[in-house]
Design a protein around this motif. Structure first.
Motif, PDB file in Angstrom:
ATOM      1  N   LEU A 136       0.834  -1.206   0.000  1.00 18.05           N
ATOM      2  CA  LEU A 136       0.000   0.000   0.000  1.00 18.05           C
ATOM      3  C   LEU A 136       0.865   1.252   0.000  1.00 18.05           C
ATOM      4  CD1 LEU A 136      -2.891  -1.030   2.421  1.00 18.05           C
ATOM      5  CD2 LEU A 136      -3.017  -0.735  -0.050  1.00 18.05           C
ATOM      6  N   ASN A 137       1.995   1.204   0.679  1.00 18.11           N
ATOM      7  CA  ASN A 137       2.903   2.351   0.664  1.00 18.11           C
ATOM      8  C   ASN A 137       3.448   2.590  -0.740  1.00 18.11           C
ATOM      9  OD1 ASN A 137       4.478   4.430   2.127  1.00 18.11           O
ATOM     10  ND2 ASN A 137       6.226   3.187   1.515  1.00 18.11           N
ATOM     11  N   ASP A 138       3.769   1.510  -1.454  1.00 15.82           N
ATOM     12  CA  ASP A 138       4.226   1.649  -2.844  1.00 15.82           C
ATOM     13  C   ASP A 138       3.148   2.293  -3.707  1.00 15.82           C
ATOM     14  OD1 ASP A 138       6.637   0.462  -2.197  1.00 15.82           O
ATOM     15  OD2 ASP A 138       6.080  -1.528  -2.946  1.00 15.82           O
ATOM     16  N   LYS A 326       4.575 -12.255  -3.159  1.00 13.14           N
ATOM     17  CA  LYS A 326       4.242 -11.890  -4.543  1.00 13.14           C
ATOM     18  C   LYS A 326       2.732 -12.004  -4.773  1.00 13.14           C
ATOM     19  CE  LYS A 326       8.688 -13.437  -6.426  1.00 13.14           C
ATOM     20  NZ  LYS A 326       9.348 -14.398  -7.351  1.00 13.14           N
ATOM     21  N   TYR A 327       2.141 -13.037  -4.217  1.00 16.04           N
ATOM     22  CA  TYR A 327       0.690 -13.243  -4.325  1.00 16.04           C
ATOM     23  C   TYR A 327      -0.061 -12.096  -3.669  1.00 16.04           C
ATOM     24  CZ  TYR A 327      -3.765 -15.810  -3.754  1.00 16.04           C
ATOM     25  OH  TYR A 327      -5.091 -16.219  -3.775  1.00 16.04           O
ATOM     26  N   ALA A 328       0.397 -11.665  -2.489  1.00 17.59           N
ATOM     27  CA  ALA A 328      -0.239 -10.547  -1.786  1.00 17.59           C
ATOM     28  C   ALA A 328      -0.158  -9.275  -2.614  1.00 17.59           C
ATOM     29  CB  ALA A 328       0.421 -10.340  -0.420  1.00 17.59           C
ATOM     30  N   ARG A 329       0.981  -9.047  -3.247  1.00 21.22           N
ATOM     31  CA  ARG A 329       1.121  -7.857  -4.097  1.00 21.22           C
ATOM     32  C   ARG A 329       0.150  -7.924  -5.284  1.00 21.22           C
ATOM     33  NH1 ARG A 329       4.414  -3.645  -4.719  1.00 21.22           N
ATOM     34  NH2 ARG A 329       5.746  -4.365  -3.013  1.00 21.22           N
ATOM     35  N   LEU A 330       0.052  -9.078  -5.897  1.00 23.90           N
ATOM     36  CA  LEU A 330      -0.880  -9.238  -7.027  1.00 23.90           C
ATOM     37  C   LEU A 330      -2.307  -8.959  -6.576  1.00 23.90           C
ATOM     38  CD1 LEU A 330      -1.448 -10.124  -9.952  1.00 23.90           C
ATOM     39  CD2 LEU A 330      -1.577 -12.486  -9.106  1.00 23.90           C
ATOM     40  N   ILE A 331      -2.692  -9.469  -5.418  1.00 20.81           N
ATOM     41  CA  ILE A 331      -4.050  -9.282  -4.908  1.00 20.81           C
ATOM     42  C   ILE A 331      -4.338  -7.803  -4.660  1.00 20.81           C
ATOM     43  CG2 ILE A 331      -5.541  -9.661  -2.902  1.00 20.81           C
ATOM     44  CD1 ILE A 331      -4.226 -12.435  -2.644  1.00 20.81           C
TER      45      ILE A 331
END
Length: 426
Positions: A136-138, A326-331
């Motif tokens: 979220l910060n990104d 990586k999965y969390a980022r995709l979601i």
């Protein structure tokens, strides 16, 4: 790696030190800071028969909030776990409350205040733990939505602006917590890098705090919760790693060595959150005083630093967590991109067009907008929402802030459910 620290003699052989009484600086009536500590942003409704203290009332308001309920399905270290014995965020805040209450009892600080801060300190944590926070910060940096996303600041955002409770007439009102509880929440950062902690004297606008550990808490009770946050997760992370058996033999040997140096009478399989907590609490209580502040001995502080570094490298940075990161980022990025596209002249119309494709996403986000904007005042009135208007739905950056907050409120399981809805064809 060989470690040279050792626990202080009094902790090993059980000898006692004189405990300092902190009651004269505790946050009770008579403390020069008390009126500021119990102040609220606006007057709160109350009945004649309500005899609770301001801090006790805050604790109950947090306990009944939806953000607190969601903590049971938010990550502590291991994502979206189905193992009932692995720590989730709600268990973590209960651990912090337990530790803080024990310290407060020994030092004669305000138990109601430490409990309220402790159970509320992670209300704004993102799904998927710190990884969700980084993602979220990104996003907020990429889109220029706000300076940064940090969970302590988002927890203050939730208790100040987003969480509501019905008043005695059924109207949704903001939590409106006391200053001392709000302060303890936003200043709680568990990344303690100083072995001595004292409260600050300044009464400031908490919304101006820009990053974690910007300021020390306003009260000794807030300082206790801040230290308790660190104490709580050190041992629990090790317990979870041992339950999942993810450590290699070399990693276990290194941990065995740390334990043997720190606790000569303990073995790895016997080391639990309870045992580590006992040593840390005892060291803190026996070495703190009002003049210097809350403090650990050099050896205990160094040992905490070593365990934290070990956990960061071998548990939080474990290879088995990398695919899920990586999965969390995709979601999270997929959900943001989908909801961000609804912005335009007719947001509700855009949401309605996709309601059959994504019924859960569109239903929940529509309610979010109605609750916190002026997009549908008649519907808002029917929902009896008398809470703050937080976003300007006509302004794209304000709208995007609504999307970020909406995602940050999600549990791991709900975020996965929304993601699966977005990518599914039926």
């Amino acid at each position: 790696m060989r470690y040279t620290f050792a626990m202080t003699e009094n902790l090993i052989n059980g000898t006692e030190k004189q405990i300092v009484d902190f009651s004269r600086v505790a946050m009770f009536k008579g403390n020069p800071k008390y009126e500021q500590a119990v102040s609220r942003m606006t007057e709160i409704y109350k009945t004649d028969y309500d005899k609770r203290s301001p801090f006790e009332r805050d604790e109950h308001r947090i306990l009944h909030s939806t953000a607190y309920r969601r903590l049971k399905n938010k990550t502590q270290v291991f994502f979206a776990t189905d193992n009932d014995h692995i720590c989730t965020r709600i268990e973590h805040v209960c651990h912090v409350a337990s530790i803080a209450e024990t310290i407060a009892k020994v030092l004669n600080l305000n138990l109601e205040l430490v409990n309220a801060i402790a159970i509320g300190h992670d209300l704004g944590h993102a799904p998927f733990g710190h990884q969700g926070e980084y993602i979220l910060n990104d996003i907020v940096n990429e889109y220029g939505i706000q300076k940064r996303f940090w969970h302590e600041g988002n927890s203050l955002n939730f208790v100040d602006n987003l969480e509501t409770l019905p008043d005695y007439q059924g109207r949704q009102q903001n939590l409106n917590l006391t200053y001392a509880v709000r302060d303890g929440i936003v200043c709680h950062c568990g990344e303690v890098n100083d072995k001595v902690l004292k409260p600050r004297d300044e009464f400031c606008d908490l919304s101006t705090i820009q990053y974690a550990s910007h300021l020390s808490p306003f009260t000794y009770e807030g300082c206790v919760v801040k230290l308790s946050d660190t104490i709580a997760y050190l041992g629990r992370d090790i317990e979870d790693a041992l339950i999942y058996n993810i450590l290699t033999e070399d990693q276990k040997k290194e941990l065995e060595h740390i334990i043997q140096v720190a606790f000569p009478n303990e073995r790895l399989q016997n080391v639990s959150t309870n045992i580590l907590t006992y040593y840390f609490i005892r060291d803190l209580c026996q070495n703190s005083n009002i003049e210097e502040g809350l403090k650990f001995t050099d050896s205990t502080f160094e040992m905490m630093r070593v365990i934290k570094a070990y956990n960061t490298e071998n548990i939080c940075g474990h290879d088995r967590l990398k695919p899920f990161k990586k999965y969390a980022r995709l979601i999270i990025e997929t959900i943001f991109e989908k909801v961000d596209k609804y912005f335009g002249e007719d947001i509700l119309g855009a949401i309605e067009k996709e309601s059959t494709l994504y019924p859960t996403l569109t239903s929940y986000f529509r309610k979010w907008l109605v609750r916190y904007t002026e997009i549908a005042l008649d519907e808002k009135e029917r929902m009896q929402c008398q809470n703050k208007v937080v976003y300007d739905y006509k302004n794209q950056q304000s709208y995007r802030k609504a999307v970020i907050d909406f995602i940050s409120a999600m549990t791991d399981k709900f975020a996965i459910k929304i993601f699966n809805e977005i990518i599914s064809f039926t």
